[in-house]
Design an enzyme around this catalytic site. Structure first.
Site, PDB file in Angstrom:
ATOM      1  N   GLU A  44     -73.567  22.631   4.702  1.00 16.28           N
ATOM      2  CA  GLU A  44     -73.165  24.029   4.642  1.00 16.28           C
ATOM      3  C   GLU A  44     -74.271  24.754   3.878  1.00 16.28           C
ATOM      4  O   GLU A  44     -74.581  24.367   2.748  1.00 16.28           O
ATOM      5  CB  GLU A  44     -71.831  24.142   3.891  1.00 16.28           C
ATOM      6  N   ARG A 270     -68.433   9.438  -2.068  1.00 18.87           N
ATOM      7  CA  ARG A 270     -69.534  10.235  -2.582  1.00 18.87           C
ATOM      8  C   ARG A 270     -70.326   9.469  -3.621  1.00 18.87           C
ATOM      9  O   ARG A 270     -69.761   8.725  -4.408  1.00 18.87           O
ATOM     10  CB  ARG A 270     -68.965  11.451  -3.333  1.00 18.87           C
ATOM     11  N   LYS A 280     -72.000  21.633  -5.871  1.00 16.09           N
ATOM     12  CA  LYS A 280     -72.835  22.815  -5.668  1.00 16.09           C
ATOM     13  C   LYS A 280     -72.363  23.985  -6.524  1.00 16.09           C
ATOM     14  O   LYS A 280     -73.170  24.775  -7.000  1.00 16.09           O
ATOM     15  CB  LYS A 280     -72.816  23.222  -4.187  1.00 16.09           C
TER      16      LYS A 280
HETATM   17  P1  ATP Z   1     -69.426  20.711  -2.519  1.00 13.37           P
HETATM   18  O1  ATP Z   1     -70.450  20.651  -3.619  1.00 13.37           O
HETATM   19  O2  ATP Z   1     -68.715  21.992  -2.453  1.00 13.37           O
HETATM   20  O3  ATP Z   1     -68.544  19.510  -2.525  1.00 13.37           O
HETATM   21  P2  ATP Z   1     -70.803  19.521  -0.345  1.00 13.37           P
HETATM   22  O4  ATP Z   1     -71.775  18.842  -1.240  1.00 13.37           O
HETATM   23  O5  ATP Z   1     -69.739  18.756   0.312  1.00 13.37           O
HETATM   24  O6  ATP Z   1     -70.189  20.704  -1.137  1.00 13.37           O
HETATM   25  P3  ATP Z   1     -71.892  20.066   2.266  1.00 13.37           P
HETATM   26  O7  ATP Z   1     -73.010  20.955   2.633  1.00 13.37           O
HETATM   27  O8  ATP Z   1     -70.607  20.254   2.960  1.00 13.37           O
HETATM   28  O9  ATP Z   1     -71.667  20.272   0.735  1.00 13.37           O
HETATM   29  O10 ATP Z   1     -72.358  18.551   2.401  1.00 13.37           O
HETATM   30  C1  ATP Z   1     -72.917  18.069   3.590  1.00 13.37           C
HETATM   31  C2  ATP Z   1     -72.595  16.614   3.736  1.00 13.37           C
HETATM   32  O11 ATP Z   1     -73.066  15.882   2.621  1.00 13.37           O
HETATM   33  C3  ATP Z   1     -71.108  16.386   3.837  1.00 13.37           C
HETATM   34  O12 ATP Z   1     -70.871  15.604   4.983  1.00 13.37           O
HETATM   35  C4  ATP Z   1     -70.756  15.639   2.598  1.00 13.37           C
HETATM   36  O13 ATP Z   1     -69.796  14.684   2.898  1.00 13.37           O
HETATM   37  C5  ATP Z   1     -72.076  14.999   2.158  1.00 13.37           C
HETATM   38  N1  ATP Z   1     -72.128  14.898   0.700  1.00 13.37           N
HETATM   39  C6  ATP Z   1     -71.959  15.897  -0.191  1.00 13.37           C
HETATM   40  N2  ATP Z   1     -72.019  15.448  -1.454  1.00 13.37           N
HETATM   41  C7  ATP Z   1     -72.241  14.118  -1.384  1.00 13.37           C
HETATM   42  C8  ATP Z   1     -72.403  13.068  -2.349  1.00 13.37           C
HETATM   43  N3  ATP Z   1     -72.348  13.318  -3.668  1.00 13.37           N
HETATM   44  N4  ATP Z   1     -72.611  11.808  -1.896  1.00 13.37           N
HETATM   45  C9  ATP Z   1     -72.683  11.553  -0.590  1.00 13.37           C
HETATM   46  N5  ATP Z   1     -72.541  12.491   0.374  1.00 13.37           N
HETATM   47  C10 ATP Z   1     -72.315  13.754   0.002  1.00 13.37           C
HETATM   48 MG    MG Z   2     -68.538  19.958   1.842  1.00 11.16          MG
END
Ligand code: ATP
Ligand code: MG
Length: 572
Positions: A44, A270, A280
């Site tokens: 996103e 995660r 974020k």
């Molecule tokens: P937020 O910080 O609001 O949780 P987000 O990190 O999920 O947002 P996205 O842009 O939706 O932001 O993430 C893109 C992809 O990266 C998603 O498929 C998510 O599952 C993956 N992702 C995000 N954070 C992690 C993490 N800490 N470890 C592994 N994968 C991640």
């Molecule tokens: Mg997300």
């Protein structure tokens, strides 16, 4: 490669045997459930990518590469309120830097807005969606709880025709934000609250970075994601655990819409790192409240920050591989990431001389006005890296803490009357210590042995210490920024306190008046070297001719190896 096992609360499969997602993909191919693998990474564009995203990218794109499939980059741009072009550009640059090339397969959820709208109309016609006038708060209230079923909205039984008319008018912009939404009609008593008539479309009179003002209704993540996967022919839609409870809805939508393919969703845990925040929302606060120099500050866990810090992409890829893919939540020690990066740098980084806290050495028996070039190996770990010449002269800088006037028993470096080796140059002996009025040592007057040129004595004598040095006549001044963890606490914000209370006030220390060997003036941004005996450093983008700036990437201390030796972490 790093041989250590990941820290984890469950048992991740060692990478050489694949992980549970790779096992699923392998089985699907072997048993013919899919012909070739297609994956996607769906960021996103509301912030910069961080190390957790790197893990998700390496997993989805890595699987496609390993199994001979394809991968797509798809911006999940369904929320125009928070999304910006700056983020889109940074995300693309960061993924390329990591080493992936999606070629022409760049997509956006917004590419499918028209198709998604048509499918929403199909659902209405099948009596599986309705326009609801309840407010967001009321919808939440009607939804019930984990223990109580939800209640049907008073608008749930609108006729198909009325719903078609209202939905068309939502699109036409007849209603203000929040006046109504489109919901799937599934089951208000479902055990999974995501199935209690989830919202599919909401009204947002907002300009979109790509579609401009063409739309004032936008699909929710749930309605956009699986359908986008189906349009792109994604076979394995890999995401993190927070989507697990959405999988039932994902499958329901795929089943109830005339989609061109049947994707499946798989979830993994995660990545979390000690001393680090990866949300974020939190990172945005760190940036907006001015605690760092920006999204790409070398202390940030963002890919642009780690790049500015001097981490090579190979180090990040090696780290996410050893960190492994788990089914349940885990926090990895940040030292493990540093270990993986240090391992790459130790093999690849060229060695250079730099003095961070200079103390003058005058070689009294070296001819005034003379200088010479000595040959110094670029990387003792890699003979193919060759050597370079470094100018040597009568006046030199050494590190202030490489000298002690009154050394304790275990201090082997320079002291009055003692001989040490200057790396790749000569042996010198300290004859006299010069102090200023305040008693501070300002200069060492030394003599040298011309027979030790290159760093070895013909008579085989070996000083106990070898120092790095920079010629005073040739050295170039520089600023050096030393970095420590941004958060003091291993788990920032874990307790009641705000995570910002854990900020480390000493996370950046700026040293001015450092001196570096002349070749470092031409080191390009993006190249990391080892300042001998000090650590890994790289030029900062702020660096300019005449005003060099270097960042400390990492020290030479491998705290991860130490932690392992102490058995202070659980290995799988
Ligand atoms: P937020 O910080 O609001 O949780 P987000 O990190 O999920 O947002 P996205 O842009 O939706 O932001 O993430 C893109 C992809 O990266 C998603 O498929 C998510 O599952 C993956 N992702 C995000 N954070 C992690 C993490 N800490 N470890 C592994 N994968 C991640
Ligand atoms: Mg997300």
């Amino acid at each position: 490669m790093v041989s250590s096992a990941p820290v984890s609360t469950d048992t991740p499969s060692p990478p050489e045997h694949g992980d549970f997602i790779r096992d699923i993909v392998a089985a699907d191919l072997r048993e013919g459930r899919c012909q070739s693998v297609v994956t996607r990474f769906p960021p996103e564009p509301n912030g910069y990518l961080h190390i957790g995203h790197a893990q998700a990218i390496c997993l989805s794109f890595g699987i496609a590469e390993e199994f001979g499939g394809r991968y797509n980059l798809r911006f999940d741009d369904t929320n125009p309120m928070k999304e910006e072009q700056e983020y889109i550009d940074a995300i693309e640059a960061d993924i390329r830097w990591l080493g992936f090339d999606w070629g022409k397969r760049l997509y956006h959820a917004s590419d499918y807005f028209e198709q998604l709208y048509e499918w929403a109309v199909d659902l209405i016609k099948a009596d599986k969606a309705y326009v609801d006038d309840l407010s967001a708060d009321e919808i939440r209230d009607y939804r019930g709880t984990l223990t109580e079923p939800g209640r049907p909205s008073p608008w749930r039984d609108r006729s198909v025709d009325e719903n078609l008319d209202l939905f068309a008018r939502m699109r036409a912009g007849e209603f203000p934000d929040g006046a109504c939404v489109l919901r799937a009609r599934i089951d208000m008593a479902a055990g999974n609250v995501n199935m209690r008539d989830p919202v599919l479309y909401r009204i947002l009179h907002a300009s979109h970075p790509r579609t401009g003002d063409a739309w004032c209704i936008y699909p929710t993540y749930d309605f956009a994601h699986g359908q986008s996967d189906a349009i792109e022919g994604i076979t394995h839609s890999i995401c993190t655990l927070e989507f697990k409870d959405h999988r039932e809805l994902y499958d329901w939508l795929i089943e109830n819409l005339p989609v061109p393919s049947i994707p499946h969703q798989y979830e993994f845990a995660r990545l979390n790192l000690t001393h680090t925040v990866l949300s974020k929302r939190r990172l945005l606060r760190v940036v907006n409240e001015g605690h760092v120099r920006g999204w790409d500050d070398p202390r940030m866990p963002t890919l642009s920050g780690l790049r500015r810090r001097g981490f090579p992409p190979e180090g990040i890829r090696a780290f996410v591989t050893v960190a492994g893919v788990a089914r349940t939540g885990k926090t990895v020690e940040v030292e493990m990431m540093e270990h993986a990066v240090r391992d790459v740098l130790n093999r690849t980084a060229q060695r250079r001389f730099a003095v961070l806290d200079p103390l003058k050495v005058v070689i009294t028996d070296y001819p005034e006005g003379q200088s010479e070039e000595v040959d110094v190996p670029n990387n003792p770990e890699d003979p193919s890296a060759g050597s370079r010449t470094v100018p040597f002269g009568r006046e030199l800088w050494i590190e202030r803490d490489d000298f002690m006037e009154d050394p304790p028993r275990k201090f082997f470096r320079l002291a009055p009357g003692r001989e040490v080796r200057l790396r790749s140059a000569y042996f010198i002996t300290c004859d006299e210590v010069v102090k200023d009025a305040a008693g501070r040592v300002v200069e060492l007057r030394c003599s040298y042995d011309p027979a030790t040129r290159g760093g070895d004595a013909p008579d085989g004598r070996r000083p106990k210490a070898t120092l790095h040095w920079v010629s005073a006549a040739h050295g170039v001044p520089a600023e050096v920024r030393l970095y420590e963890y941004l958060f003091r606490s291993p788990h920032p914000g874990a307790g009641e306190a705000d995570f910002l209370d854990d900020l480390n006030p000493d996370s950046e220390k700026v040293l001015r008046g450092c001196v570096v060997e002349p070749s470092l003036a031409g080191l390009p941004v993006g190249e990391t070297v080892q300042f001998e005996r000090l650590g890994y450093f790289c030029p900062d983008p702020d660096s300019a001719p005449g005003a060099l700036v270097f960042n400390r990437t990492l020290t030479l201390r491998d705290t991860w190896a130490k932690l392992q030796a102490q058995g202070r972490h659980d290995t799988a």
